[in-house]
Design a protein around this motif. Sequence first.
Motif, PDB file in Angstrom:
ATOM      1  N   LYS A  26      33.531  41.151  71.155  1.00 42.14           N
ATOM      2  CA  LYS A  26      34.734  41.559  71.890  1.00 42.14           C
ATOM      3  C   LYS A  26      34.363  42.128  73.255  1.00 42.14           C
ATOM      4  O   LYS A  26      35.065  41.874  74.251  1.00 42.14           O
ATOM      5  CB  LYS A  26      35.505  42.610  71.076  1.00 42.14           C
ATOM      6  N   ALA A  27      33.264  42.883  73.314  1.00 38.94           N
ATOM      7  CA  ALA A  27      32.828  43.456  74.593  1.00 38.94           C
ATOM      8  C   ALA A  27      32.464  42.362  75.593  1.00 38.94           C
ATOM      9  O   ALA A  27      32.674  42.493  76.797  1.00 38.94           O
ATOM     10  CB  ALA A  27      31.644  44.390  74.371  1.00 38.94           C
ATOM     11  N   ASN A  28      31.878  41.267  75.093  1.00 36.67           N
ATOM     12  CA  ASN A  28      31.537  40.112  75.927  1.00 36.67           C
ATOM     13  C   ASN A  28      30.678  40.500  77.133  1.00 36.67           C
ATOM     14  O   ASN A  28      30.910  40.069  78.260  1.00 36.67           O
ATOM     15  CB  ASN A  28      32.819  39.410  76.400  1.00 36.67           C
ATOM     16  N   LEU A  29      29.660  41.317  76.858  1.00 32.17           N
ATOM     17  CA  LEU A  29      28.735  41.736  77.918  1.00 32.17           C
ATOM     18  C   LEU A  29      27.297  41.346  77.602  1.00 32.17           C
ATOM     19  O   LEU A  29      26.352  41.954  78.095  1.00 32.17           O
ATOM     20  CB  LEU A  29      28.831  43.258  78.116  1.00 32.17           C
ATOM     21  N   GLY A  30      27.147  40.336  76.791  1.00 28.41           N
ATOM     22  CA  GLY A  30      25.802  39.856  76.455  1.00 28.41           C
ATOM     23  C   GLY A  30      25.581  39.832  74.957  1.00 28.41           C
ATOM     24  O   GLY A  30      25.943  40.758  74.244  1.00 28.41           O
ATOM     25  N   VAL A  31      24.983  38.743  74.475  1.00 29.39           N
ATOM     26  CA  VAL A  31      24.721  38.597  73.047  1.00 29.39           C
ATOM     27  C   VAL A  31      23.412  39.280  72.675  1.00 29.39           C
ATOM     28  O   VAL A  31      22.613  39.644  73.532  1.00 29.39           O
ATOM     29  CB  VAL A  31      24.662  37.101  72.661  1.00 29.39           C
ATOM     30  N   ASP A  32      23.198  39.446  71.377  1.00 28.50           N
ATOM     31  CA  ASP A  32      21.951  40.042  70.908  1.00 28.50           C
ATOM     32  C   ASP A  32      20.794  39.056  71.121  1.00 28.50           C
ATOM     33  O   ASP A  32      21.008  37.851  71.294  1.00 28.50           O
ATOM     34  CB  ASP A  32      22.063  40.419  69.429  1.00 28.50           C
ATOM     35  N   PRO A  33      19.538  39.540  71.132  1.00 25.80           N
ATOM     36  CA  PRO A  33      18.397  38.680  71.444  1.00 25.80           C
ATOM     37  C   PRO A  33      18.248  37.460  70.546  1.00 25.80           C
ATOM     38  O   PRO A  33      17.929  36.370  71.032  1.00 25.80           O
ATOM     39  CB  PRO A  33      17.196  39.632  71.295  1.00 25.80           C
ATOM     40  N   PHE A  34      18.469  37.598  69.230  1.00 27.96           N
ATOM     41  CA  PHE A  34      18.275  36.440  68.352  1.00 27.96           C
ATOM     42  C   PHE A  34      19.327  35.370  68.617  1.00 27.96           C
ATOM     43  O   PHE A  34      19.025  34.176  68.622  1.00 27.96           O
ATOM     44  CB  PHE A  34      18.301  36.860  66.883  1.00 27.96           C
ATOM     45  N   THR A  35      20.565  35.789  68.858  1.00 27.49           N
ATOM     46  CA  THR A  35      21.610  34.832  69.223  1.00 27.49           C
ATOM     47  C   THR A  35      21.243  34.131  70.530  1.00 27.49           C
ATOM     48  O   THR A  35      21.456  32.928  70.690  1.00 27.49           O
ATOM     49  CB  THR A  35      22.962  35.537  69.374  1.00 27.49           C
ATOM     50  N   CYS A  36      20.691  34.893  71.459  1.00 25.76           N
ATOM     51  CA  CYS A  36      20.229  34.335  72.731  1.00 25.76           C
ATOM     52  C   CYS A  36      19.163  33.263  72.492  1.00 25.76           C
ATOM     53  O   CYS A  36      19.202  32.181  73.086  1.00 25.76           O
ATOM     54  CB  CYS A  36      19.673  35.473  73.589  1.00 25.76           C
ATOM     55  N   PHE A  37      18.227  33.561  71.610  1.00 23.00           N
ATOM     56  CA  PHE A  37      17.141  32.627  71.286  1.00 23.00           C
ATOM     57  C   PHE A  37      17.681  31.344  70.655  1.00 23.00           C
ATOM     58  O   PHE A  37      17.332  30.228  71.070  1.00 23.00           O
ATOM     59  CB  PHE A  37      16.157  33.312  70.336  1.00 23.00           C
ATOM     60  N   VAL A  38      18.537  31.499  69.647  1.00 20.41           N
ATOM     61  CA  VAL A  38      19.087  30.333  68.952  1.00 20.41           C
ATOM     62  C   VAL A  38      19.877  29.453  69.911  1.00 20.41           C
ATOM     63  O   VAL A  38      19.754  28.221  69.906  1.00 20.41           O
ATOM     64  CB  VAL A  38      19.979  30.779  67.774  1.00 20.41           C
ATOM     65  N   THR A  39      20.671  30.074  70.767  1.00 21.61           N
ATOM     66  CA  THR A  39      21.465  29.320  71.737  1.00 21.61           C
ATOM     67  C   THR A  39      20.568  28.554  72.697  1.00 21.61           C
ATOM     68  O   THR A  39      20.844  27.392  73.041  1.00 21.61           O
ATOM     69  CB  THR A  39      22.389  30.263  72.526  1.00 21.61           C
ATOM     70  N   GLY A  40      19.481  29.187  73.139  1.00 19.92           N
ATOM     71  CA  GLY A  40      18.545  28.525  74.038  1.00 19.92           C
ATOM     72  C   GLY A  40      17.902  27.306  73.409  1.00 19.92           C
ATOM     73  O   GLY A  40      17.799  26.239  74.034  1.00 19.92           O
ATOM     74  N   TRP A 107      32.546  48.265  77.995  1.00 19.87           N
ATOM     75  CA  TRP A 107      31.269  48.989  78.037  1.00 19.87           C
ATOM     76  C   TRP A 107      31.176  49.969  76.871  1.00 19.87           C
ATOM     77  O   TRP A 107      30.107  50.114  76.247  1.00 19.87           O
ATOM     78  CB  TRP A 107      31.123  49.720  79.372  1.00 19.87           C
ATOM     79  N   GLY A 108      32.273  50.647  76.583  1.00 15.38           N
ATOM     80  CA  GLY A 108      32.272  51.584  75.454  1.00 15.38           C
ATOM     81  C   GLY A 108      31.998  50.880  74.138  1.00 15.38           C
ATOM     82  O   GLY A 108      31.197  51.363  73.317  1.00 15.38           O
ATOM     83  N   LEU A 109      32.666  49.737  73.919  1.00 13.14           N
ATOM     84  CA  LEU A 109      32.435  48.960  72.706  1.00 13.14           C
ATOM     85  C   LEU A 109      30.982  48.500  72.607  1.00 13.14           C
ATOM     86  O   LEU A 109      30.368  48.558  71.533  1.00 13.14           O
ATOM     87  CB  LEU A 109      33.366  47.743  72.679  1.00 13.14           C
ATOM     88  N   LEU A 111      28.217  49.852  73.986  1.00 13.61           N
ATOM     89  CA  LEU A 111      27.283  50.953  73.733  1.00 13.61           C
ATOM     90  C   LEU A 111      27.407  51.475  72.302  1.00 13.61           C
ATOM     91  O   LEU A 111      26.395  51.748  71.639  1.00 13.61           O
ATOM     92  CB  LEU A 111      27.519  52.075  74.736  1.00 13.61           C
ATOM     93  N   ILE A 112      28.638  51.600  71.822  1.00 17.82           N
ATOM     94  CA  ILE A 112      28.848  52.039  70.438  1.00 17.82           C
ATOM     95  C   ILE A 112      28.231  51.030  69.471  1.00 17.82           C
ATOM     96  O   ILE A 112      27.560  51.404  68.496  1.00 17.82           O
ATOM     97  CB  ILE A 112      30.354  52.215  70.150  1.00 17.82           C
ATOM     98  N   ALA A 113      28.442  49.748  69.741  1.00 14.98           N
ATOM     99  CA  ALA A 113      27.913  48.708  68.864  1.00 14.98           C
ATOM    100  C   ALA A 113      26.388  48.728  68.817  1.00 14.98           C
ATOM    101  O   ALA A 113      25.782  48.580  67.745  1.00 14.98           O
ATOM    102  CB  ALA A 113      28.407  47.337  69.320  1.00 14.98           C
ATOM    103  N   ILE A 114      25.749  48.917  69.959  1.00 12.07           N
ATOM    104  CA  ILE A 114      24.285  48.931  69.994  1.00 12.07           C
ATOM    105  C   ILE A 114      23.739  50.110  69.196  1.00 12.07           C
ATOM    106  O   ILE A 114      22.804  49.962  68.392  1.00 12.07           O
ATOM    107  CB  ILE A 114      23.784  48.966  71.446  1.00 12.07           C
ATOM    108  N   VAL A 115      24.325  51.291  69.390  1.00 10.38           N
ATOM    109  CA  VAL A 115      23.861  52.483  68.668  1.00 10.38           C
ATOM    110  C   VAL A 115      24.029  52.303  67.164  1.00 10.38           C
ATOM    111  O   VAL A 115      23.104  52.557  66.374  1.00 10.38           O
ATOM    112  CB  VAL A 115      24.615  53.744  69.142  1.00 10.38           C
ATOM    113  N   PHE A 116      25.196  51.822  66.743  1.00  8.08           N
ATOM    114  CA  PHE A 116      25.450  51.688  65.308  1.00  8.08           C
ATOM    115  C   PHE A 116      24.718  50.492  64.694  1.00  8.08           C
ATOM    116  O   PHE A 116      24.455  50.484  63.488  1.00  8.08           O
ATOM    117  CB  PHE A 116      26.947  51.625  65.034  1.00  8.08           C
ATOM    118  N   THR A 117      24.387  49.493  65.505  1.00 11.61           N
ATOM    119  CA  THR A 117      23.537  48.415  65.013  1.00 11.61           C
ATOM    120  C   THR A 117      22.158  48.960  64.643  1.00 11.61           C
ATOM    121  O   THR A 117      21.570  48.582  63.619  1.00 11.61           O
ATOM    122  CB  THR A 117      23.382  47.305  66.069  1.00 11.61           C
TER     123      THR A 117
END
Length: 209
Positions: A26-40, A107-109, A111-117
Amino acid sequence: MYQFKRITMAFCGVTLCGLCVGMLQKANLGVDPFTCFVTGIANIFSSTYSTFYLILTGILLLLVFVLRRHYIGIATIINLLFTGIAADVMHALLDVVFPHPTLVIRWGLMLIAIVFTCLAAALYFTADLGVSAYDAIALIAAYKYRLLPFKYCRIITDSICVLVGFAFDVTLGMGTVITALFMGPLTQWFKVHLAEPLLTHGRSIKTTF
C-alpha cells in the motif's frame, strides 16, 4: 507450555510478516529485497513474478534441505499458507481506510511495516520451528558456517538481491534500500532483547541454529 509458546510465536511472527507485506504494498515506496530479486530474474526471461517466485523458492528450499534441513518446519508451511492471505487482507483493509493516501501516510506505513517485519522475523526465528527459504540463507551463513554475525549476513543477502533487481530493470524505492540496510541489525536487536526473553522467561535453552 514451552512448545505452545514456540508454535504461537511462529504463527504470530509469520502472520505479522504477511500483514507488513500488505502495508508495504500500500505504501508503494519500494519492494522488499527478495521480491526485488525475483522480479529481476523474471525480467531476464520476460516471465512473470509468480512463476519465478515458485522456481526460485523451490531452488532455495532444496538448497536449505541439503545444507540445514532443520530450518524447514511448521513455520515454513505456515509461511507458505498464511503470508499471502495476511498481505491481501491488510492491503484490502488499507484500501478502505486510506483510499488515496498522502505521501506522509505512505511513509508512515512503510516505516511501521519495516519495523514490525523485523519483529515478526525475530519471533519466528526464535521459535525455531522453520523459516522461509530466503530467510534460511542468512541464518545458515551466520550459524552453521559462522561466516559473519547474522545481521551482516542478512545485509549481504539483501544487498545482493537489490543489486540483481536493479541490474535487471526493477524500480527501487526508499523502502527497498532501508530494508536492505537495516532489517538484519533490527531483527537481531528484537531477537536478543524481546523474542528470546519472551520465549525463555528465565529458562536457559540452547539454540539449535
